[in-house]
Design a protein around this motif. Structure first.
Motif, mmCIF file in Angstrom:
data_model
loop_
_atom_site.group_PDB
_atom_site.id
_atom_site.type_symbol
_atom_site.label_atom_id
_atom_site.label_comp_id
_atom_site.label_asym_id
_atom_site.label_seq_id
_atom_site.Cartn_x
_atom_site.Cartn_y
_atom_site.Cartn_z
ATOM 1 N N VAL A 380 27.307 48.974 28.584
ATOM 2 C CA VAL A 380 28.025 48.765 29.809
ATOM 3 C C VAL A 380 29.228 49.820 30.119
ATOM 4 C CG1 VAL A 380 29.500 47.527 31.218
ATOM 5 C CG2 VAL A 380 27.245 46.578 30.256
ATOM 6 N N VAL A 381 29.315 50.519 30.993
ATOM 7 C CA VAL A 381 30.271 51.667 31.167
ATOM 8 C C VAL A 381 31.527 50.757 31.752
ATOM 9 C CG1 VAL A 381 31.282 53.748 32.472
ATOM 10 C CG2 VAL A 381 28.712 53.349 31.710
ATOM 11 N N GLY A 382 32.786 50.595 31.206
ATOM 12 C CA GLY A 382 33.832 50.103 31.360
ATOM 13 C C GLY A 382 34.189 48.735 30.859
ATOM 14 N N GLU A 383 35.500 48.287 30.900
ATOM 15 C CA GLU A 383 35.869 47.034 30.385
ATOM 16 C C GLU A 383 35.448 45.827 31.214
ATOM 17 O OE1 GLU A 383 37.192 46.743 27.312
ATOM 18 O OE2 GLU A 383 36.564 49.196 27.261
ATOM 19 N N ASP A 384 35.365 44.684 30.806
ATOM 20 C CA ASP A 384 35.155 43.463 31.617
ATOM 21 C C ASP A 384 35.950 43.516 32.745
ATOM 22 O OD1 ASP A 384 32.781 43.313 29.986
ATOM 23 O OD2 ASP A 384 33.726 41.484 29.026
ATOM 24 N N ALA A 385 37.259 43.568 32.541
ATOM 25 C CA ALA A 385 38.501 43.488 33.451
ATOM 26 C C ALA A 385 38.227 44.316 34.607
ATOM 27 C CB ALA A 385 39.692 43.636 32.576
ATOM 28 N N GLU A 386 37.327 45.373 34.432
ATOM 29 C CA GLU A 386 37.262 46.462 35.656
ATOM 30 C C GLU A 386 36.047 46.149 36.313
ATOM 31 O OE1 GLU A 386 37.089 49.935 33.591
ATOM 32 O OE2 GLU A 386 39.019 49.703 32.538
ATOM 33 N N LEU A 387 35.248 45.275 35.988
ATOM 34 C CA LEU A 387 33.909 45.121 36.456
ATOM 35 C C LEU A 387 33.908 44.261 37.814
ATOM 36 C CD1 LEU A 387 31.695 44.436 33.486
ATOM 37 C CD2 LEU A 387 32.033 46.552 34.504
ATOM 38 N N PRO A 388 33.315 44.588 38.912
ATOM 39 C CA PRO A 388 33.168 43.951 40.224
ATOM 40 C C PRO A 388 32.376 42.678 40.358
ATOM 41 C CG PRO A 388 31.677 45.852 40.391
ATOM 42 C CD PRO A 388 32.026 45.726 38.859
ATOM 43 N N PHE A 389 33.069 41.992 39.571
ATOM 44 C CA PHE A 389 32.345 40.177 39.827
ATOM 45 C C PHE A 389 32.630 39.520 41.079
ATOM 46 C CE2 PHE A 389 33.355 40.897 35.069
ATOM 47 C CZ PHE A 389 32.032 40.654 34.542
ATOM 48 N N LYS A 390 31.674 38.754 41.499
ATOM 49 C CA LYS A 390 31.820 37.917 42.629
ATOM 50 C C LYS A 390 32.716 36.797 42.448
ATOM 51 C CE LYS A 390 27.011 39.679 43.985
ATOM 52 N NZ LYS A 390 25.826 39.466 44.467
ATOM 53 N N TYR A 391 33.760 36.738 42.229
ATOM 54 C CA TYR A 391 34.736 35.720 41.741
ATOM 55 C C TYR A 391 34.793 34.546 42.787
ATOM 56 C CZ TYR A 391 36.057 37.704 37.399
ATOM 57 O OH TYR A 391 36.208 38.327 36.104
ATOM 58 N N GLY A 392 35.193 35.074 44.058
ATOM 59 C CA GLY A 392 35.508 34.005 45.010
ATOM 60 C C GLY A 392 34.151 33.462 45.835
ATOM 61 N N GLY A 393 33.060 34.425 45.515
ATOM 62 C CA GLY A 393 31.784 33.893 46.423
ATOM 63 C C GLY A 393 31.196 32.666 46.125
ATOM 64 N N PRO A 394 30.055 32.206 46.956
ATOM 65 C CA PRO A 394 29.325 31.129 46.574
ATOM 66 C C PRO A 394 28.490 31.281 45.654
ATOM 67 C CG PRO A 394 28.802 31.855 48.764
ATOM 68 C CD PRO A 394 29.871 32.813 48.158
ATOM 69 N N ILE A 395 27.830 32.236 45.134
ATOM 70 C CA ILE A 395 26.893 32.584 44.081
ATOM 71 C C ILE A 395 27.634 33.543 43.214
ATOM 72 C CG2 ILE A 395 24.474 33.089 43.608
ATOM 73 C CD1 ILE A 395 23.544 32.281 46.108
ATOM 74 N N PHE A 396 27.644 33.491 41.908
ATOM 75 C CA PHE A 396 28.429 34.183 41.054
ATOM 76 C C PHE A 396 27.345 35.031 40.558
ATOM 77 C CE2 PHE A 396 30.179 35.444 36.789
ATOM 78 C CZ PHE A 396 31.474 35.992 37.613
ATOM 79 N N GLY A 397 27.849 36.420 40.210
ATOM 80 C CA GLY A 397 27.018 37.613 39.590
ATOM 81 C C GLY A 397 28.151 38.827 40.045
ATOM 82 N N LEU A 398 27.402 40.212 40.018
ATOM 83 C CA LEU A 398 28.222 41.081 39.876
ATOM 84 C C LEU A 398 27.609 41.865 41.006
ATOM 85 C CD1 LEU A 398 27.470 42.022 36.240
ATOM 86 C CD2 LEU A 398 29.645 42.475 37.155
ATOM 87 N N HIS A 399 28.611 42.682 41.752
ATOM 88 C CA HIS A 399 28.469 43.494 42.985
ATOM 89 C C HIS A 399 27.673 44.653 42.299
ATOM 90 C CE1 HIS A 399 30.388 41.079 45.832
ATOM 91 N NE2 HIS A 399 31.400 41.096 45.229
ATOM 92 N N SER A 400 27.729 45.444 41.223
ATOM 93 C CA SER A 400 27.514 46.535 40.610
ATOM 94 C C SER A 400 27.418 46.391 39.079
ATOM 95 C CB SER A 400 27.901 47.764 41.350
ATOM 96 O OG SER A 400 29.269 47.976 40.929
ATOM 97 N N LEU A 401 26.648 47.028 38.304
ATOM 98 C CA LEU A 401 27.119 47.175 37.064
ATOM 99 C C LEU A 401 26.645 48.406 36.504
ATOM 100 C CD1 LEU A 401 28.038 45.531 34.278
ATOM 101 C CD2 LEU A 401 25.512 44.895 34.110
ATOM 102 N N ARG A 402 27.625 49.378 35.909
ATOM 103 C CA ARG A 402 27.279 50.630 35.677
ATOM 104 C C ARG A 402 26.971 50.672 34.286
ATOM 105 N NH1 ARG A 402 28.602 55.699 38.239
ATOM 106 N NH2 ARG A 402 29.370 57.084 36.474
ATOM 107 N N VAL A 403 25.683 50.959 34.012
ATOM 108 C CA VAL A 403 25.137 51.118 32.645
ATOM 109 C C VAL A 403 24.843 52.476 32.325
ATOM 110 C CG1 VAL A 403 24.256 48.857 32.439
ATOM 111 C CG2 VAL A 403 23.031 50.638 33.118
ATOM 112 N N ALA A 404 24.735 52.847 30.958
ATOM 113 C CA ALA A 404 24.486 54.196 30.453
ATOM 114 C C ALA A 404 23.669 53.962 29.142
ATOM 115 C CB ALA A 404 25.738 55.210 30.102
ATOM 116 N N TRP A 405 23.067 55.099 28.950
ATOM 117 C CA TRP A 405 22.128 54.912 27.503
ATOM 118 C C TRP A 405 21.994 56.237 26.829
ATOM 119 C CZ3 TRP A 405 20.475 54.185 32.278
ATOM 120 C CH2 TRP A 405 19.716 55.063 32.851
#
Ligand code: HEM
Length: 405
Positions: A380-405
């Motif tokens: 994963v690119v970035g720290e957890d604190a910077e990731l765009p989680f769907k905190y306030g929404g009715p279904i939890f998840g991530l708006h996006s997740l930048r990954v590298a390899w």
């Protein structure tokens, strides 16, 4: 004193921090929504009890249903009538016996055997999407390139909905979900747009049914006369939305969680037979739909967990709290992919238990296993604190997740 509700998540790997306190306070705690009071069910045993009690209704048409209290501004009579047509056939919001008529028609489509037959197709989808990701090169957004695409392709193929229209139905679903709390009108409009789109597809299938789920329902309807057009559109709507939005959140969330638990990921790589248990544990650990799926209302006076509940009082079962109840799970806040606990409530319980659960399990297992096998250096690119989680929404998840390899 009544709790103000909903409360947002603040940590990607835990339910809202308040839930542990609610659970220790009582199995049912009173809460205050903008439109009025409801009961929150906090513990596993009482959650199962509520979800199986025939005196407890899930229908928004039952007086006192809690969804009407989420907003201080309830829908007008006119809006309510327009919504009625839209609700036909959406059996997630119907009580037995009407609920069972629709569900029964679909059970063969989602059986263990049927899903086993679908696995090679799901594998092909996962491989093709990973080929595309590798061709385009690192980095990538795992939500867009994989998480959302796997379940959308699979459900489109099953239903007979053209995948070329995925931008349209994914974006409307996103609006329906994200606007559900703060802009109910926008959420309804987005839902109606998908409904009208499916109305056209079903009308075309009525003229010439294809070899897909919509076509099979059209043919069955002709034989039995059980389904009218609107109900057929409603069933298709429910399957399209439920079939991609939930799994699409679990895929990137599970990938992130496993990358944050490298010892457990290594064990799964060494012994892929452990994937089915890992999928169950990730579902329990995240409980992404939490209370949103579990909107209920008492139709009689009753007692639940020692608490008197009156007819017409609304109830939300806190699925994410029940799934972290130490009375049901040992060390509930720890991720343990070998736990093997199948009594979690991530797919619900009772008559409304997720119809698509066998399919969701197959999709998650194939998605995680294939991704980690084919891209061993995934990070994963970035720290957890910077990731765009769907905190306030009715279904939890991530708006996006930048990954590298
Ligand atoms: C990780 C993925 C999924 C999760 C966490 C999930 C969760 C749930 C939950 C909690 C319920 C119960 C709602 C209630 O009690 O009122 C439910 C119902 C339902 N789900 Fe899923 N679901 C997932 C995937 C799917 C898929 C892939 C499909 C279809 C292709 C699907 C179709 C449905 C349907 C039709 C219902 C309504 C069942 C009924 O009312 O009888 N779900 N789901």
């Amino acid at each position: 004193m009544a709790q103000s509700f909903p409360v947002p998540r603040t940590c990607p790997f835990a339910p809202p921090a308040e839930y542990a306190g609610f659970r220790e306070q009582a199995p049912l705690v009173p809460a205050e929504l903008p439109g009025g009071p409801v009961w929150l069910v906090t513990r596993h045993a009482e959650a199962q009890r509520v979800l199986t009690d025939p005196r407890i209704s899930t229908s928004p048409a039952t007086p006192g249903h809690p969804v009407t209290r989420l907003s201080a501004e309830p829908p007008s009579e006119e809006e309510r009538r327009a919504f009625e047509r839209f609700q036909a056939g959406q059996f997630i919001d119907l009580d037995p016996p009407e609920h069972d008529v629709y569900r029964r028609m679909l059970i063969p489509e989602f059986s263990v055997r049927r899903v086993r037959e679908m696995r090679p197709g799901i594998q092909e989808v996962a491989d093709r999407l990973i080929d595309d990701m590798l061709d385009r090169g690192s980095p990538a957004d795992l939500v867009e390139a994989f998480g959302l695409a796997v379940p959308s392709l699979v459900i489109c193929d099953l239903l007979g909905v053209p995948y070329a229209d995925h931008d349209f139905f994914q974006s409307r679903t996103r609006t329906m979900v994200t606007a559900a709390f703060d802009d109910m009108r926008a959420a309804r409009t987005a839902g109606m747009e998908i409904w009208e789109y499916l109305d056209r597809l079903v009308t075309a299938a009525e003229r010439s049914p294809g070899d897909d789920l919509i076509g099979r329902l059209v043919t069955a309807r002709r034989e039995t006369g059980e389904l009218d057009h609107d109900a057929l559109v409603g069933m298709t709507f429910l399957l399209l939305v439920a079939g991609h939005e939930t799994t699409a959140n679990m895929i990137p969330l599970g990938v992130l969680t496993l990358l944050r638990h490298p010892g457990q990921l290594d064990a799964l790589r060494a012994d892929p037979a452990g994937w089915p248990d890992a999928v169950e544990e990730l579902l329990r650990f995240h409980s992404i739909v939490d209370w949103v799926a579990f909107d209920r209302v008492a139709t009689e006076d009753m007692e639940i967990g020692g608490q008197a509940v009156r007819a017409g009082e609304g109830i939300f079962v806190l699925g994410a709290s029940a799934n972290r109840d130490p009375r049901a799970f040992d060390r509930p806040d720890e991720l343990d992919v070998r736990r093997g606990a199948r009594n979690h409530l991530a797919f619900g319980y009772g008559v409304h238990q997720c119809l698509g659960q066998n399919l969701a399990r197959a999709e998650l297992e194939i998605a995680y296993r294939t991704l980690f096998e084919r891209i061993p250096g995934l990070r994963v690119v970035g720290e957890d604190a910077e990731l765009p989680f769907k905190y306030g929404g009715p279904i939890f998840g991530l708006h996006s997740l930048r990954v590298a390899w």
